[in-house]
Design an enzyme around this catalytic site. Sequence first.
Site, PDB file in Angstrom:
ATOM      1  CB  CYS A 274      -1.035   0.133   1.150  1.00  0.00           C
ATOM      2  SG  CYS A 274      -0.356   0.065   2.833  1.00  0.00           S
ATOM      3  CG  HIS A 332      -5.100   0.939   3.520  1.00  0.00           C
ATOM      4  ND1 HIS A 332      -4.111   0.492   2.653  1.00  0.00           N
ATOM      5  CD2 HIS A 332      -5.755   1.421   2.849  1.00  0.00           C
ATOM      6  CE1 HIS A 332      -4.469   0.573   1.594  1.00  0.00           C
ATOM      7  NE2 HIS A 332      -5.533   1.310   1.421  1.00  0.00           N
ATOM      8  CG  ASP A 355      -6.333   2.868  -1.524  1.00  0.00           C
ATOM      9  OD1 ASP A 355      -5.182   2.753  -1.912  1.00  0.00           O
ATOM     10  OD2 ASP A 355      -6.771   2.432  -0.535  1.00  0.00           O
TER      11      ASP A 355
END
Length: 682
Positions: A274, A332, A355
């Site tokens: 991530c 995250h 994202d």
Amino acid sequence: MEDLRIRHVNLEQSENLEHHRTKGFSTSKALVVRRGSPFRVTVQLEGRPFNPKTDSLRIKVMLGPLCVFMPVTFSRTAASSRWTACFDPEGSNPLKPSIFISSPASASVGCYRFQLCVFTQSGQRSGALGTFTLLCNPWCSEDAVYIPFEDQREEYVQRDSGLLFMGTAMNLVSRPWSFDQFEPGVLESCLNLLQVSPQHQGNGRLDYLNRSSPAYISRVVSAMINCEDDRGVLKGNWSGDFKQGVTPSMWTGSGDILRQWAQSGCSPVKYGQCWVFAAVMCTVMRVLGIPCRVVTNFNSAHDTNGNLVIEEYYSKTGQKLNYGKDSIWNFHVWVECWMSRPDLGSGMDGWQVLDPTPQERSGGVFCCGPAPVRAIKNQRMDLFYDVPFVYAEVNADVHTIILEQGQVVHVEKDTERVGSLICTKAVGFPRLQNITGDYKHIKSPTSTLTSRSSTVSDDSTLRRGGSKGMLVVLVVDKSPVAGEPVGFTIKVTNKENVAKKVKVHLNAQAKEYNHSPSDPFWELHSVLQLAPMEVKVLRQQILPAQYEDVLGDNLINLAVVLEDMAGQERVLASEEFNMTSPQLSIHVAAKDSIILKKEQTATVTFTNTFSHPVSGVLTVAGSGLIQDKVQFRMPSLHPGRRAEQRIMLLPSMVGVKMLQASLSLSNNTTIRGFKMVSVNRE
């Protein structure tokens, strides 16, 4: 007399790069300018002087199949909604006139061609071709990405290094990252990313038209950073097996990734997780002129069924079980981009969540956003894009369930754990900025400490477990440091006026930030006698020899279960934490007088705090400070001994630059350090 012809067009690169704040892209062959602001070109004529009464100049600007024609006029009034061109009234040389070309503040981003033609009274025409790259303009008040503060434009567009926050909210780790947006080849890679996107390949004309919108661009980029649906940049890998590529934690900057992707013919780079996806996207957005920052959400929920509840399962002895599709990642990382959102009406301008980590499909592809941060806070689930998914990431409830022989024997509910801390790098300083309040209505205040130890909240994990008859509280005594014992305290309370005989089950499991833990590497079981209403405090330690085999980038899940032997009542408390590694020390000689293009020396120092000898490879990088990464092999170093390595710097860019070093040890641990260096002209 010879008729008028165009001999050459000078793009006045130095002047335009300065005016458009694109000097960092000087290594690019193309002129790089920002929309909504004029740029100047000078035309070298020959044959005879230009006569404005009988001669005319016209410019054709082309972006793929799109084109616009404009006469060169003597009016300096530029219309912000259309392309215009005018003579510079101060350019008095009729054989060398200067022309200002102005683009609309909503012009499409991309690589433009232009053709400049001179028409004479005799009907003869002469032309010359040129190219320029047009980016968004956060300095232009009419641009959708306009951000009104210079320090924020410097941080979110121009800054080529930063910090990524990882670990846990209790023991936060600052990882340096080089965004590399001004490194050779990076601009070209970012523009190529738009060209190979499915949107462009499917309908190039429509794609070029839509590139006027930063919301559209950001959604394309979000999908193109991962390779799940297209020829995207990065391949994700959470398996733990990275033999076919690079371990995600080994990347230190975006430049290597983007250049490798471009040089391989757009084959995905292996591997990303991530923070790598987010950091590379931040680079692309800053290159394109869209203000961008990297954001970390601690205890980030992945709600697969949309019910805003995450269920976690434990055995009766406190072992965390890999049940269910929902999950909570210790952290995250995504990005926020700054833009107006006219498609959503008033009140949704500003920071937007994007994202690029492939989790769920949005519109049929793996991307997420742009979701307005204000919409997430105000629960506007009806708005584009992906607001419900991001809302769950920061606001879902957690149900912690104890199972025995497949039956539920205890349930704990926690409404505070998810989204316990949301943060980004502060403007202008290498430290954390707490932005939790931008995403959610905070019920209890949190306190921001330093960039190495962050917000500490009693609800960061399930530290407290209670029932009708018992209460248990689990607290790690201090931020755990690799090489030292991990001390923790268990406070057990008998809430009833009867004596109890209680089984105490303790275990520790290693886990990756986004996975359920592996089997326990340490456990302890005992029996405890409690008098009526008695409170007992138990202290325990996990020794370095017991956890050294599971170090690396792993976290630790520590859990305690109390089992009333008479009534079979159970309560659970757990804590997830990471181990702080020792840091590399970086010293720059004469750090207050670092001069452009003058050699300077830096020294990287490592002290072995482990209980055994270690060896490894030291990698040093610094965009604008050293041309390429340099590597050194460190021989075996005994406990308590120190190793030093000198580095030669040759600064190539003015401004605040980051020198970063990472030492990959033979025990799978990586030690890092960084130093901010200010480079001056003289």
